[in-house]
Design an enzyme around this catalytic site. Structure first.
Site, mmCIF file in Angstrom:
data_model
loop_
_atom_site.group_PDB
_atom_site.id
_atom_site.type_symbol
_atom_site.label_atom_id
_atom_site.label_comp_id
_atom_site.label_asym_id
_atom_site.label_seq_id
_atom_site.Cartn_x
_atom_site.Cartn_y
_atom_site.Cartn_z
ATOM 1 N N GLU A 172 -11.333 5.805 4.269
ATOM 2 C CA GLU A 172 -11.253 6.616 5.343
ATOM 3 C C GLU A 172 -12.195 7.139 6.328
ATOM 4 O OE1 GLU A 172 -8.136 7.572 5.903
ATOM 5 O OE2 GLU A 172 -7.037 7.180 3.982
ATOM 6 N N TYR A 212 0.729 -1.327 -0.042
ATOM 7 C CA TYR A 212 0.101 -0.013 0.135
ATOM 8 C C TYR A 212 0.830 1.151 -0.221
ATOM 9 C CZ TYR A 212 -3.105 3.817 1.760
ATOM 10 O OH TYR A 212 -3.545 4.828 1.882
ATOM 11 N N TRP A 238 -5.489 1.767 10.178
ATOM 12 C CA TRP A 238 -5.384 1.820 8.697
ATOM 13 C C TRP A 238 -5.248 0.298 8.143
ATOM 14 C CZ3 TRP A 238 -7.916 3.646 5.153
ATOM 15 C CH2 TRP A 238 -7.518 3.596 3.681
#
Length: 186
Positions: free
Chosen positions: A39, A17, A47
């Site tokens: 988000e 990522y 995350w």
């Protein structure tokens, strides 16, 4: 071995990522919407939790097709609440539907969501000089401004911290640390 930003763990998923997506300028509305949804679901969570569930989110939310999401009937909302593959938060699921509708309103007004969001940085990423963790902000006056604007339009789960993370994810701001192999000065 290449040096990465301080927040990247040994997780291959996290590394990919970071190396491929994070901080890369995104201009297509489909990807901008995907990150907006991810988000908002991430708010209050790590995350990596979202990354681990990303494919489940894709399946559950019709590949983040905002046209479909905007018209989800109550039965789809109820089925999402039962989907163990995603974050089953009633308010966040409801916000995904609302935000899809509002996302399209912004497209109508500005021609694209991309034109709207990139106008905040004059269509050029902000390049920060992050040396270490303490230099990385959680919010900025710009994320405050974007958050306030989106909230005024009715968007949900778009506080300043969420919006700054969004800005980082879609490359509005380059917060790769200066010793990271992904850091660029232009």
């Amino acid at each position: 071995m290449q040096h990465r930003c301080f927040w990247v763990t040994d997780s291959k998923l996290y590394q990919e990522y970071h190396d491929i997506e994070w901080g890369q300028p995104v201009f297509d509305d489909e990807t901008l919407f995907e990150f907006l949804i991810l988000e908002t679901f991430q708010a209050g969570l790590s995350w990596i939790t979202i990354l681990n569930k990303r494919e489940n989110f894709r399946k559950a939310f019709d590949s983040f097709d905002y046209n479909k999401i905007a018209t989800y009937p109550e039965s789809k909302y109820e089925s999402l609440l039962l989907d163990a593959g995603i974050i089953r938060n009633k308010l966040k699921i409801r916000s995904a539907i609302i935000n899809a509708q509002l996302f399209m309103d912004v497209q109508q007004e500005f021609g694209s969501f991309s034109a709207f969001i990139w106008s905040y940085v004059d269509n050029e990423p902000i390049i920060n000089k992050v040396k270490e963790r303490k230099d990385a902000p959680a919010t900025t006056p710009l994320s405050d401004k974007i958050s306030k604007d989106l909230k005024k339009r009715g968007f949900k789960f778009v506080g300043s911290t969420v919006m700054y993370a969004y800005m980082q994810a879609v490359g509005l701001v380059n917060d790769h640390t200066m010793d990271c192999f992904k850091y660029e000065t232009k």
